[in-house]
Structure formats: structure tokens, C-alpha cells
Enzyme design. Structure first.
Site, PDB file in Angstrom:
ATOM      1  N   SER A  82      44.023  36.454  49.699  1.00  0.00           N
ATOM      2  CA  SER A  82      43.292  36.848  48.499  1.00  0.00           C
ATOM      3  C   SER A  82      42.285  35.744  48.191  1.00  0.00           C
ATOM      4  O   SER A  82      42.669  34.612  47.923  1.00  0.00           O
ATOM      5  CB  SER A  82      44.280  37.019  47.346  1.00  0.00           C
ATOM      6  OG  SER A  82      43.600  37.329  46.154  1.00  0.00           O
ATOM      7  N   LYS A 113      41.042  40.023  51.091  1.00  0.00           N
ATOM      8  CA  LYS A 113      40.859  40.670  49.780  1.00  0.00           C
ATOM      9  C   LYS A 113      39.955  39.771  48.969  1.00  0.00           C
ATOM     10  O   LYS A 113      40.166  38.558  48.929  1.00  0.00           O
ATOM     11  CB  LYS A 113      42.229  40.823  49.127  1.00  0.00           C
ATOM     12  CG  LYS A 113      42.240  40.981  47.608  1.00  0.00           C
ATOM     13  CD  LYS A 113      43.615  41.435  47.143  1.00  0.00           C
ATOM     14  CE  LYS A 113      44.078  40.720  45.900  1.00  0.00           C
ATOM     15  NZ  LYS A 113      45.449  41.112  45.494  1.00  0.00           N
ATOM     16  N   ASP A 134      48.336  47.736  40.867  1.00  0.00           N
ATOM     17  CA  ASP A 134      49.125  46.501  40.777  1.00  0.00           C
ATOM     18  C   ASP A 134      49.680  46.425  39.346  1.00  0.00           C
ATOM     19  O   ASP A 134      50.775  46.934  39.067  1.00  0.00           O
ATOM     20  CB  ASP A 134      48.209  45.307  41.137  1.00  0.00           C
ATOM     21  CG  ASP A 134      48.865  43.944  40.947  1.00  0.00           C
ATOM     22  OD1 ASP A 134      50.026  43.876  40.540  1.00  0.00           O
ATOM     23  OD2 ASP A 134      48.193  42.913  41.212  1.00  0.00           O
ATOM     24  N   GLY A 189      50.890  38.911  45.736  1.00  0.00           N
ATOM     25  CA  GLY A 189      51.168  37.484  45.581  1.00  0.00           C
ATOM     26  C   GLY A 189      50.841  37.025  44.176  1.00  0.00           C
ATOM     27  O   GLY A 189      49.995  37.620  43.497  1.00  0.00           O
ATOM     28  N   LYS A 205      38.356  39.064  45.157  1.00  0.00           N
ATOM     29  CA  LYS A 205      38.458  39.362  43.737  1.00  0.00           C
ATOM     30  C   LYS A 205      37.074  39.775  43.241  1.00  0.00           C
ATOM     31  O   LYS A 205      36.075  39.145  43.611  1.00  0.00           O
ATOM     32  CB  LYS A 205      38.938  38.118  42.989  1.00  0.00           C
ATOM     33  CG  LYS A 205      40.355  37.721  43.339  1.00  0.00           C
ATOM     34  CD  LYS A 205      41.321  38.764  42.807  1.00  0.00           C
ATOM     35  CE  LYS A 205      42.754  38.268  42.861  1.00  0.00           C
ATOM     36  NZ  LYS A 205      43.683  39.230  42.259  1.00  0.00           N
ATOM     37  N   ASP A 245      39.943  43.504  44.605  1.00  0.00           N
ATOM     38  CA  ASP A 245      40.906  43.547  43.490  1.00  0.00           C
ATOM     39  C   ASP A 245      40.169  43.167  42.213  1.00  0.00           C
ATOM     40  O   ASP A 245      39.617  42.061  42.109  1.00  0.00           O
ATOM     41  CB  ASP A 245      42.061  42.570  43.758  1.00  0.00           C
ATOM     42  CG  ASP A 245      43.145  42.620  42.678  1.00  0.00           C
ATOM     43  OD1 ASP A 245      43.032  43.412  41.721  1.00  0.00           O
ATOM     44  OD2 ASP A 245      44.119  41.842  42.812  1.00  0.00           O
ATOM     45  N   GLU A 271      41.858  47.663  44.339  1.00  0.00           N
ATOM     46  CA  GLU A 271      43.096  47.385  43.622  1.00  0.00           C
ATOM     47  C   GLU A 271      42.833  47.247  42.127  1.00  0.00           C
ATOM     48  O   GLU A 271      41.929  46.512  41.715  1.00  0.00           O
ATOM     49  CB  GLU A 271      43.692  46.085  44.192  1.00  0.00           C
ATOM     50  CG  GLU A 271      45.026  45.691  43.569  1.00  0.00           C
ATOM     51  CD  GLU A 271      45.561  44.380  44.158  1.00  0.00           C
ATOM     52  OE1 GLU A 271      44.997  43.883  45.157  1.00  0.00           O
ATOM     53  OE2 GLU A 271      46.533  43.850  43.592  1.00  0.00           O
ATOM     54  N   LYS A 322      55.101  43.618  43.767  1.00  0.00           N
ATOM     55  CA  LYS A 322      55.436  42.218  43.484  1.00  0.00           C
ATOM     56  C   LYS A 322      56.796  42.263  42.807  1.00  0.00           C
ATOM     57  O   LYS A 322      56.912  42.856  41.731  1.00  0.00           O
ATOM     58  CB  LYS A 322      54.426  41.601  42.515  1.00  0.00           C
ATOM     59  CG  LYS A 322      53.009  41.486  43.044  1.00  0.00           C
ATOM     60  CD  LYS A 322      52.054  41.040  41.945  1.00  0.00           C
ATOM     61  CE  LYS A 322      50.641  40.898  42.503  1.00  0.00           C
ATOM     62  NZ  LYS A 322      49.660  40.635  41.422  1.00  0.00           N
TER      63      LYS A 322
HETATM   64  C1  NPQ Z   1      46.806  39.870  42.036  1.00  0.00           C
HETATM   65  N1  NPQ Z   1      47.258  37.532  42.829  1.00  0.00           N
HETATM   66  O1  NPQ Z   1      47.038  40.430  43.078  1.00  0.00           O
HETATM   67  C2  NPQ Z   1      47.243  38.439  41.730  1.00  0.00           C
HETATM   68  C3  NPQ Z   1      46.641  37.972  40.504  1.00  0.00           C
HETATM   69  C4  NPQ Z   1      46.869  36.603  40.028  1.00  0.00           C
HETATM   70  C5  NPQ Z   1      46.928  36.336  44.884  1.00  0.00           C
HETATM   71  O2  NPQ Z   1      45.405  37.875  44.052  1.00  0.00           O
HETATM   72  C6  NPQ Z   1      48.276  32.392  37.784  1.00  0.00           C
HETATM   73  C7  NPQ Z   1      49.282  33.323  37.565  1.00  0.00           C
HETATM   74  C8  NPQ Z   1      47.212  32.735  38.512  1.00  0.00           C
HETATM   75  C9  NPQ Z   1      49.175  34.587  38.068  1.00  0.00           C
HETATM   76  C10 NPQ Z   1      46.013  34.389  39.783  1.00  0.00           C
HETATM   77  C11 NPQ Z   1      46.444  37.323  43.887  1.00  0.00           C
HETATM   78  C12 NPQ Z   1      47.113  34.012  39.028  1.00  0.00           C
HETATM   79  C13 NPQ Z   1      48.088  34.959  38.796  1.00  0.00           C
HETATM   80  C14 NPQ Z   1      45.923  35.667  40.265  1.00  0.00           C
HETATM   81  C15 NPQ Z   1      47.962  36.234  39.296  1.00  0.00           C
HETATM   82  O3  NPQ Z   1      46.258  40.521  41.162  1.00  0.00           O
HETATM   83 MG    MG Z   2      46.196  42.426  42.028  1.00  0.00          MG
END
Ligand code: NPQ
Ligand code: MG
Length: 371
Positions: free
Chosen positions: A137, A163, A240, A292, A165, A190, A215, A264
Site C-alpha cells: 500500500s 495499491k 474495507d 493492513g 492511496k 484506496d 477500495e 482485517k
Molecule cells: C487501509 N491501511 O487499507 C489502511 C488504512 C490505514 C496499509 O493502506 C494508523 C492507523 C495509520 C491506521 C494508515 C493501509 C493508518 C491506519 C492507514 C490505517 O485502508
Molecule cells: Mg483500506
């Protein structure tokens, strides 16, 4: 295998991130989380709570998780004998919500169960794959050249899927730049709930890039709008944030709100609920993949085991430890091979050892609870 919980340790940890991580809800430079330690049967088992310091990804935070674990969840398991970790969900059911806090405790209970049996965690969860495909990600960057640099590095490491953001102002242009530079790589986006249905035409402009999925484009509690969006865009929608339970997933699937689900275990309340969600999606021919939450090696190692279940058919957001924390809290660290896969350990428990001295160094607060 039956086990009795003799003691629960709660800690708040803070770890600096190797590199900042930016999503539509903000930029993080470090990760604060609650760590649960269960003691019993002469064993130690760990559970990492994925709630963050701030209520931006989810309503839960380290502060709410701490409070609920201390005052309700730990007391519900302390001194109790469990025939199976599936019973933990029922033991904490009286508490509404707080699924991330519940998950930390419940996942530690599964680890204890596996260790007591001398089995690897994947075997008690129902895993089947010897290795899992790893995706990465990539956060929002300061510029498009920087984004392309980061992705070039991740592809060179072997990751099986990228992926990125997105958020308004960092979406179509970013995807276009990535496709131009890297061609037909497995790519997805995402949005972390940054858009509304009024952005439907804008999101449909992503269709020409052949993305694996979009996403969570819309609001975190809005399943209905995702169903409406799904009728306007050709790219598959993955949920998600909106899927925080099996019930919510049933609703989303019935409405046609998603064709793919991100699982998750922290978000849905632990491993038992994750396995139920996995099975529900399989029954509807909905592929799932493992999300994650910037976990340390403690949570990350457990995720590897869950992701070995058969319907986790797409690469997950389970990347190498060293992308996030140096050193990580476990040995050996989670590593991704040149083929972009992570082997699923075959030794008892999680297959990693928690380095308690590193945990101590990262600890900001601690509390020991006994019956
Ligand atoms: C997701 N994670 O899929 C999350 C979002 C995310 C790896 O994209 C601190 C705590 C920072 C929770 C950053 C990825 C974070 C967090 C991203 C969750 O949407
Ligand atoms: Mg997500």
C-alpha cells in the site's frame, strides 16, 4: 486445547515509522497501539490492537481500547477456562462495538490455543496455502515523480500488487502517471472514504485504467451509496471500513455494494469473525484479501496465518517488516521473497519470537491485570 488465562498485561507502545504514511485522512510519522499479553498454561501469547492514536480510520483509538480492555474485556476472560478460543467472542459479546479492542484479546487467545496444541496458527484457523502473495500500500506522496520512485522501488522488491492511496486532487492524474510509467501492473486504489456519490462521474473516469478494484470510495458507514456507485462504475468496488461485521457484509453483498472484500481481523473483532466473513464471501464467490493497519511484526505475523485461508485469493496488504519498523518487534522479521511471497511458518504458534526488550523500549504505559 483448553486454556486458563492467569494474567493479562496491557501496554501502550509507540514506534517510529521508517517513512511517513499518508492517506486521505492524514499523514502518520509513528504508530501508537495497545499490546495485549495473555499468560496461562505456562505460555505467553500476544495480541496487537490495530486502533490508532486518532479516530480517523475508525472510531476506536488507543485510549478507548485501553479503557475497554482494562474495565470490561480483560475482566471477562481473567481466571476463566476456555475450551476453545471461539468462546472468547461470546465472553465479550455483552460489550457492544469496540471490535478492535476485542480482536486484540481474541487473537491472543487463538495464539495461546495454537501454542498449547503445538500447532502453527494457520492450522487451527483453517489455512491451506504454504505461502501468501504480498502486495503493498503506497501512501499519498508529495509529488508524482516521488510516487513513481516509490513504486519503482516496491516493484523491484517483488511485490505482487501495488495499491495507491487516493483522495480528491490525487487520483486520476496519479493513476494515469503510474500506468504510463509501469504499464499493465496489478494496480488498485484506496480512497479511505474520501468521496461521495456526487463524485460518481469522476470515479468512473478511473474505469479506463483497468484497475483491479476501487477500495472504500464512499463513506465508512454507507453501504447503500456504494451499491448505487457500483451501478455507475465498471471497476469492481471493494469495501474495507464499511464492513465491520459479517452481518454488514451480508447486507453489502445482498445490495450489490461490493464485488471484493478486504478482511482485517482487527476491524471485524478477531479471527473467529474473520473466518466467518471469509466463509460467507466464499459462499457468494466474492474474493477476499487481507488488509493492513501498519501492524508491528506481532500483528503482521498473525495476519500471515489468516491470509493462508483458501478464499484469500488476491495479494494482501501484508508487506515486509522493514518497510515500516527497523528493527521490528519480532525475530525473524517478516520478509518478502524475490517472487513477492511470504512463507507461512510451519512451526508452533506464529513462527516469530517477540523481542521483549524492544517491546519494553517502545512502551509508554503498562498495566498488569490478574483475577
Ligand atoms: C487501509 N491501511 O487499507 C489502511 C488504512 C490505514 C496499509 O493502506 C494508523 C492507523 C495509520 C491506521 C494508515 C493501509 C493508518 C491506519 C492507514 C490505517 O485502508
Ligand atoms: Mg483500506
Amino acid at each position: 486445547m483448553a486454556f486458563t488465562v492467569d494474567r493479562v498485561d496491557l501496554r501502550v507502545l509507540r514506534l517510529p515509522l521508517v517513512r511517513f504514511f499518508e492517506t486521505s485522512f492524514g499523514r502518520s510519522h509513528d504508530r501508537q497501539f495497545v499490546l495485549v499479553t495473555l499468560h496461562g498454561e505456562g505460555l505467553t501469547a500476544w495480541g496487537e490492537c490495530v486502533a490508532d492514536a486518532h479516530p480517523f480510520y475508525s472510531a476506536e483509538t488507543t485510549a478507548t481500547a485501553w479503557l475497554v480492555l482494562r474495565d470490561y474485556l480483560a475482566p471477562a476472560v481473567l481466571g476463566r477456562r476456555f475450551e476453545h478460543p471461539r468462546e472468547v467472542w461470546a465472553a465479550v459479546r455483552r460489550v457492544r462495538g469496540h471490535r478492535m479492542a476485542k480482536a486484540a484479546l481474541e487473537m491472543a487467545a487463538w495464539e495461546m490455543h495454537a501454542k498449547a496444541l503445538g500447532e502453527p496458527l494457520w492450522r487451527v484457523l483453517g489455512g491451506t496455502r504454504p505461502a501468501i502473495a504480498s502486495g503493498v500500500s503506497v501512501g499519498i506522496q508529495d509529488s508524482l515523480p516521488q510516487l513513481l520512485d516509490v513504486i519503482a522501488g516496491e516493484l523491484a522488491e517483488g511485490y505482487r500488487r501495488i495499491k495507491i492511496k487516493i483522495k480528491p486532487g490525487w487520483d486520476v492524474g496519479a493513476v494515469e502517471a503510474v500506468r504510463q510509467r509501469f504499464g499493465d501492473i496489478p494496480l488498485m486504489v484506496d480512497a479511505n472514504a474520501a468521496y461521495s456519490l456526487a463524485d460518481g462521474d469522476h470515479l468512473a473516469a478511473l474505469d479506463r485504467f483497468g484497475l483491479m478494484m476501487i477500495e472504500q470510495p464512499l463513506d465508512y458507514e454507507d453501504v447503500r451509496d456504494h451499491a448505487a456507485l457500483a451501478r455507475r462504475v465498471a471497476t469492481p468496488i471493494c469495501l474495507d471500513e464499511s464492513v465491520d461485521s459479517v452481518g454488514r457484509a451480508e447486507e453489502a453483498i445482498a445490495l450489490g455494494a461490493c464485488r471484493i472484500v478486504n478482511i482485517k481481523p482487527g476491524r471485524v473483532g478477531g479471527f473467529a469473525e474473520s473466518v466467518r466473513l471469509h466463509d460467507l464471501c466464499a459462499a457468494h464467490a466474492i474474493p477476499v484479501w487481507h488488509g493492513g493497519m501498519l501492524e508491528s511484526g506481532i500483528g503482521r505475523a498473525q495476519n500471515v496465518h489468516l491470509a493462508s485461508l483458501p478464499n484469500f485469493s488476491l495479494p494482501g496488504d501484508i508487506a515486509a517488516s522493514r518497510r515500516y519498523y527497523r528493527p521490528d518487534l519480532v525475530e525473524p522479521p517478516i520478509e518478502v521473497g524475490p517472487d513477492g511471497t511470504i512463507p507461512v511458518p510451519r512451526t508452533p504458534g506464529t513462527g516469530v519470537e517477540v523481542i521483549e526488550e524492544r517491546v519494553e523500549r517502545a512502551t509508554e504505559e503498562r498495566l498488569t491485570l490478574a483475577p
